[in-house]
Design a protein around this motif. Structure first.
Motif, PDB file in Angstrom:
ATOM      1  N   MET A   1      80.409  18.291  24.317  1.00  0.00           N
ATOM      2  CA  MET A   1      80.692  18.178  22.894  1.00  0.00           C
ATOM      3  C   MET A   1      81.874  19.079  22.572  1.00  0.00           C
ATOM      4  O   MET A   1      81.888  20.249  22.955  1.00  0.00           O
ATOM      5  N   GLU A   2      82.869  18.530  21.875  1.00  0.00           N
ATOM      6  CA  GLU A   2      84.076  19.305  21.596  1.00  0.00           C
ATOM      7  C   GLU A   2      84.589  19.056  20.183  1.00  0.00           C
ATOM      8  O   GLU A   2      84.629  17.915  19.718  1.00  0.00           O
ATOM      9  N   LEU A   3      84.966  20.141  19.518  1.00  0.00           N
ATOM     10  CA  LEU A   3      85.726  20.102  18.272  1.00  0.00           C
ATOM     11  C   LEU A   3      86.998  20.887  18.534  1.00  0.00           C
ATOM     12  O   LEU A   3      86.935  22.100  18.714  1.00  0.00           O
ATOM     13  N   PRO A   4      88.152  20.215  18.637  1.00  0.00           N
ATOM     14  CA  PRO A   4      89.395  20.873  19.055  1.00  0.00           C
ATOM     15  C   PRO A   4      89.678  22.163  18.300  1.00  0.00           C
ATOM     16  O   PRO A   4      89.521  22.236  17.083  1.00  0.00           O
ATOM     17  N   GLN A   5      90.048  23.177  19.087  1.00  0.00           N
ATOM     18  CA  GLN A   5      90.399  24.514  18.596  1.00  0.00           C
ATOM     19  C   GLN A   5      89.208  25.309  18.085  1.00  0.00           C
ATOM     20  O   GLN A   5      89.338  26.476  17.724  1.00  0.00           O
ATOM     21  N   GLU A   6      88.038  24.695  18.039  1.00  0.00           N
ATOM     22  CA  GLU A   6      86.879  25.376  17.447  1.00  0.00           C
ATOM     23  C   GLU A   6      85.743  25.598  18.434  1.00  0.00           C
ATOM     24  O   GLU A   6      85.228  26.710  18.573  1.00  0.00           O
ATOM     25  N   SER A   7      85.322  24.542  19.133  1.00  0.00           N
ATOM     26  CA  SER A   7      84.117  24.658  19.945  1.00  0.00           C
ATOM     27  C   SER A   7      84.096  23.642  21.075  1.00  0.00           C
ATOM     28  O   SER A   7      84.575  22.518  20.929  1.00  0.00           O
ATOM     29  N   GLY A   8      83.529  24.068  22.188  1.00  0.00           N
ATOM     30  CA  GLY A   8      83.255  23.172  23.300  1.00  0.00           C
ATOM     31  C   GLY A   8      81.960  23.614  23.951  1.00  0.00           C
ATOM     32  O   GLY A   8      81.776  24.799  24.238  1.00  0.00           O
ATOM     33  N   ILE A   9      81.026  22.689  24.160  1.00  0.00           N
ATOM     34  CA  ILE A   9      79.718  23.073  24.676  1.00  0.00           C
ATOM     35  C   ILE A   9      79.107  21.918  25.450  1.00  0.00           C
ATOM     36  O   ILE A   9      79.377  20.741  25.178  1.00  0.00           O
ATOM     37  N   GLU A  10      78.274  22.267  26.446  1.00  0.00           N
ATOM     38  CA  GLU A  10      77.608  21.264  27.276  1.00  0.00           C
ATOM     39  C   GLU A  10      76.093  21.461  27.181  1.00  0.00           C
ATOM     40  O   GLU A  10      75.527  22.311  27.878  1.00  0.00           O
ATOM     41  N   PRO A  11      75.427  20.713  26.311  1.00  0.00           N
ATOM     42  CA  PRO A  11      73.965  20.854  26.208  1.00  0.00           C
ATOM     43  C   PRO A  11      73.288  20.391  27.493  1.00  0.00           C
ATOM     44  O   PRO A  11      73.818  19.551  28.223  1.00  0.00           O
ATOM     45  N   ASP A  12      72.114  20.941  27.757  1.00  0.00           N
ATOM     46  CA  ASP A  12      71.369  20.524  28.937  1.00  0.00           C
ATOM     47  C   ASP A  12      70.924  19.067  28.822  1.00  0.00           C
ATOM     48  O   ASP A  12      70.972  18.316  29.801  1.00  0.00           O
ATOM     49  N   TYR A  13      70.497  18.680  27.644  1.00  0.00           N
ATOM     50  CA  TYR A  13      70.061  17.302  27.412  1.00  0.00           C
ATOM     51  C   TYR A  13      70.155  17.040  25.917  1.00  0.00           C
ATOM     52  O   TYR A  13      69.912  17.950  25.109  1.00  0.00           O
ATOM     53  N   CYS A  14      70.518  15.837  25.544  1.00  0.00           N
ATOM     54  CA  CYS A  14      70.551  15.533  24.116  1.00  0.00           C
ATOM     55  C   CYS A  14      70.029  14.126  23.865  1.00  0.00           C
ATOM     56  O   CYS A  14      70.129  13.233  24.717  1.00  0.00           O
TER      57      CYS A  14
END
Length: 212
Positions: free
Chosen positions: A88-101
């Motif tokens: 999951m990415e919001l440019p310049q703000e956040s990037g994250i990889e959840p274990d499961y969604c």
């Protein structure tokens, strides 16, 4: 064994967490370097890049909990989509990889899509995270407005629900209001470790069927 992070090599021993100052561009470069590798996991927040190499128990626990959710959703006759791995990415703000969604209420919005446009398409309705190395922070999901996050930490399931702009700890899940999911997860993990995952899931299905 030491952690190694260079422009040419990324290697972390199991369980290692590395925090690096870095820009969004640095994060993107590391992501490209990692390619399709499932380890280490990577996330970006507030000018910081975090890398984590999961321990074997991490994968086992997330697999069991994800299976539990699928069984409960099937029991309730709910439609859903599920993803792992996903970035999951919001440019310049956040990037994250959840274990499961899981997409439960919004599954139709992303059904059949090969790519999700974060900030345009809806975020997952439910995210599952296993925290063994203090890598996870539920507030990482605030920018995405994920309605509910399940965090399994210190052998306990904690349910976080988005209330306005903050996550609050709840005793029940909005998606399974009449099921004690913490108790179910604990019991299934116990059976999985004493016997195996298939035995845990079969026992859960048996219990649910007997309640009908």
């Amino acid at each position: 064994m030491f952690a190694v992070v260079t422009p040419d090599t990324i290697h972390l021993p199991p369980g290692a967490v590395v925090r690096l100052p870095g820009s969004w561009q640095d994060y993107q470069a590391l992501n490209e370097q990692l390619g399709d590798r499932s380890s280490p996991r990577i996330k970006y927040r507030d000018g910081e890049i975090l890398l984590m190499a999961p321990l074997p128990e991490h994968g086992r626990k997330v697999s069991v909990i994800a299976d539990v959710i699928k069984v409960l959703l099937d029991h309730l006759g709910r439609e859903y989509e599920a993803f792992t791995p996903i970035t999951m990415e919001l440019p310049q703000e956040s990037g994250i990889e959840p274990d499961y969604c899981f997409y439960i209420e919004n599954w139709q919005a992303i059904a059949g899509k090969n790519r999700i446009n974060w900030g345009v398409d809806p975020s997952p309705d439910l995210v599952v995270e296993i925290d063994i190395t203090s890598y996870t922070d539920v507030n990482d999901y605030l920018p995405y407005k994920v309605p509910e996050v399940w965090l399994f930490r210190k052998n306990q399931l904690v349910i976080y629900r988005l209330q306005g702009d903050v996550y609050t700890i709840e005793t029940s899940s909005r998606y399974f209001p009449n099921i004690n999911v913490s108790e179910v997860v604990t019991e299934c993990l116990k059976i999985a470790y004493e016997r195996n995952t298939s035995a845990a899931i079969r026992e859960l299905r048996r219990k649910l069927a007997s309640e009908n």
